[in-house]
Design a protein around this motif. Structure first.
Motif, PDB file in Angstrom:
ATOM      1  N   THR A   1      -1.071   7.010 -24.965  1.00 28.13           N
ATOM      2  CA  THR A   1      -1.975   6.717 -26.075  1.00 28.13           C
ATOM      3  C   THR A   1      -1.139   6.659 -27.350  1.00 28.13           C
ATOM      4  OG1 THR A   1      -3.819   7.838 -25.010  1.00 28.13           O
ATOM      5  CG2 THR A   1      -3.952   7.560 -27.406  1.00 28.13           C
TER       6      THR A   1
ATOM      7  N   TYR B   1       3.905   5.296 -34.265  1.00 28.98           N
ATOM      8  CA  TYR B   1       3.762   4.299 -33.206  1.00 28.98           C
ATOM      9  C   TYR B   1       5.003   3.422 -33.117  1.00 28.98           C
ATOM     10  CZ  TYR B   1       2.379  -0.152 -31.110  1.00 28.98           C
ATOM     11  OH  TYR B   1       2.338  -1.290 -30.347  1.00 28.98           O
TER      12      TYR B   1
ATOM     13  N   TYR C   1       6.012   0.837 -25.076  1.00 22.80           N
ATOM     14  CA  TYR C   1       5.145   0.065 -24.185  1.00 22.80           C
ATOM     15  C   TYR C   1       5.904  -1.040 -23.459  1.00 22.80           C
ATOM     16  CZ  TYR C   1       1.758   2.827 -26.532  1.00 22.80           C
ATOM     17  OH  TYR C   1       1.075   3.919 -27.007  1.00 22.80           O
TER      18      TYR C   1
ATOM     19  N   HIS D   1      -3.950   4.504 -32.835  1.00 21.33           N
ATOM     20  CA  HIS D   1      -4.657   5.563 -32.114  1.00 21.33           C
ATOM     21  C   HIS D   1      -6.146   5.208 -32.079  1.00 21.33           C
ATOM     22  CE1 HIS D   1      -6.534   9.473 -31.337  1.00 21.33           C
ATOM     23  NE2 HIS D   1      -5.371   9.801 -30.783  1.00 21.33           N
ATOM     24  N   PRO D   2      -6.842   5.457 -30.947  1.00 24.31           N
ATOM     25  CA  PRO D   2      -8.259   5.081 -30.856  1.00 24.31           C
ATOM     26  C   PRO D   2      -9.128   5.606 -31.993  1.00 24.31           C
ATOM     27  CG  PRO D   2      -7.437   5.666 -28.691  1.00 24.31           C
ATOM     28  CD  PRO D   2      -6.334   5.971 -29.665  1.00 24.31           C
TER      29      PRO D   2
ATOM     30  N   ASP E   1      -9.311   1.666 -26.658  1.00 23.41           N
ATOM     31  CA  ASP E   1      -9.154   2.920 -25.915  1.00 23.41           C
ATOM     32  C   ASP E   1      -8.188   2.830 -24.741  1.00 23.41           C
ATOM     33  OD1 ASP E   1     -11.145   4.229 -27.531  1.00 23.41           O
ATOM     34  OD2 ASP E   1     -12.663   3.093 -26.429  1.00 23.41           O
ATOM     35  N   ASP E   2      -7.770   1.638 -24.380  1.00 19.43           N
ATOM     36  CA  ASP E   2      -6.921   1.441 -23.200  1.00 19.43           C
ATOM     37  C   ASP E   2      -5.727   0.565 -23.579  1.00 19.43           C
ATOM     38  OD1 ASP E   2      -5.752   0.806 -20.781  1.00 19.43           O
ATOM     39  OD2 ASP E   2      -7.646   0.430 -19.747  1.00 19.43           O
ATOM     40  N   PRO E   3      -4.613   1.162 -23.970  1.00 18.36           N
ATOM     41  CA  PRO E   3      -3.471   0.353 -24.426  1.00 18.36           C
ATOM     42  C   PRO E   3      -2.920  -0.573 -23.355  1.00 18.36           C
ATOM     43  CG  PRO E   3      -2.873   2.680 -24.276  1.00 18.36           C
ATOM     44  CD  PRO E   3      -4.350   2.608 -24.110  1.00 18.36           C
TER      45      PRO E   3
END
Length: 201
Positions: A23, A31, A36, A67-68, A111-113
């Motif tokens: 996350t 970040y 990723y 971040h969500p 919510d789902d990277p």
């Protein structure tokens, strides 16, 4: 390995590997798209696009926290805001969702990277399909696809014919060129376990 079955074009079922995707951090400035890279490699291979293109786009889209919770606050302040690591707007996502038969909703990008990266790779693939093979020589194909991601397919085709981009698109292109070397270095460190991936530079 965790994943989900997604109907692709022609109703072919595919497994999208989510792997161990973190996350994004809550702390502003924490970040880093490099975190990723494995997810980018998997998603780019699945979509059939260049992982360098996808990761460089993630660098361009790293201008706000992902971040969500922070994305929820961002949308409360700006209802038309984009979601996910690749800042996808709802209209673009809905086209991708219909084209590829995705079951997820636009809000799931937040919510789902792993899904956000996957959707961005699919969107870039769709843009590639509608970009003519012949285009203005001042741009590479990846540069035009990045401009298409930022400004839409119609503008991308205009740029491909030689219409000059406006100030915001020029800024996006300049940042894309600046980030490309860093993205290539990151992928070089992660590529070995995954082998070669499909896509054009």
């Amino acid at each position: 390995m965790t994943g989900r079955t997604v109907p692709g074009p022609g109703r072919r079922l595919r497994l999208v590997d989510r792997g161990d995707v973190p996350t994004p951090p809550l702390r502003p400035g924490g970040y880093d798209p490099a975190d990723y890279a494995p997810c980018v490699l998997r998603s780019a291979e699945e979509a059939g696009v260049s992982p360098l293109l996808v990761l460089t786009v993630l660098h361009n889209e790293a201008y706000k926290p992902h971040h969500p919770l922070l994305e929820r606050l961002w949308q409360w302040w700006k209802p038309g805001a984009s979601f996910g690591l690749a800042n996808m707007h709802r209209a673009a996502f809905e086209r991708v969702r219909r084209t590829h038969g995705l079951a997820e909703r636009w809000q799931d990008l937040r919510d789902d990277p792993a899904f956000a990266v996957h959707a961005a790779a699919l969107h870039l693939k769709d843009l590639d399909r509608c970009l003519p093979e012949r285009h203005a020589r001042r741009y590479t194909r990846d540069e035009l696809l990045a401009l298409g991601y930022n400004t839409g397919a119609r503008n991308m085709r205009l740029f491909a014919r030689g219409v000059p981009p406006g100030p915001m698109a020029r800024s996006y292109l300049r940042r894309f060129r600046d980030h490309r070397r860093r993205a290539a270095e990151i992928l070089a460190d992660h590529r070995e376990p995954y082998g070669s991936t499909a896509g054009r530079p």
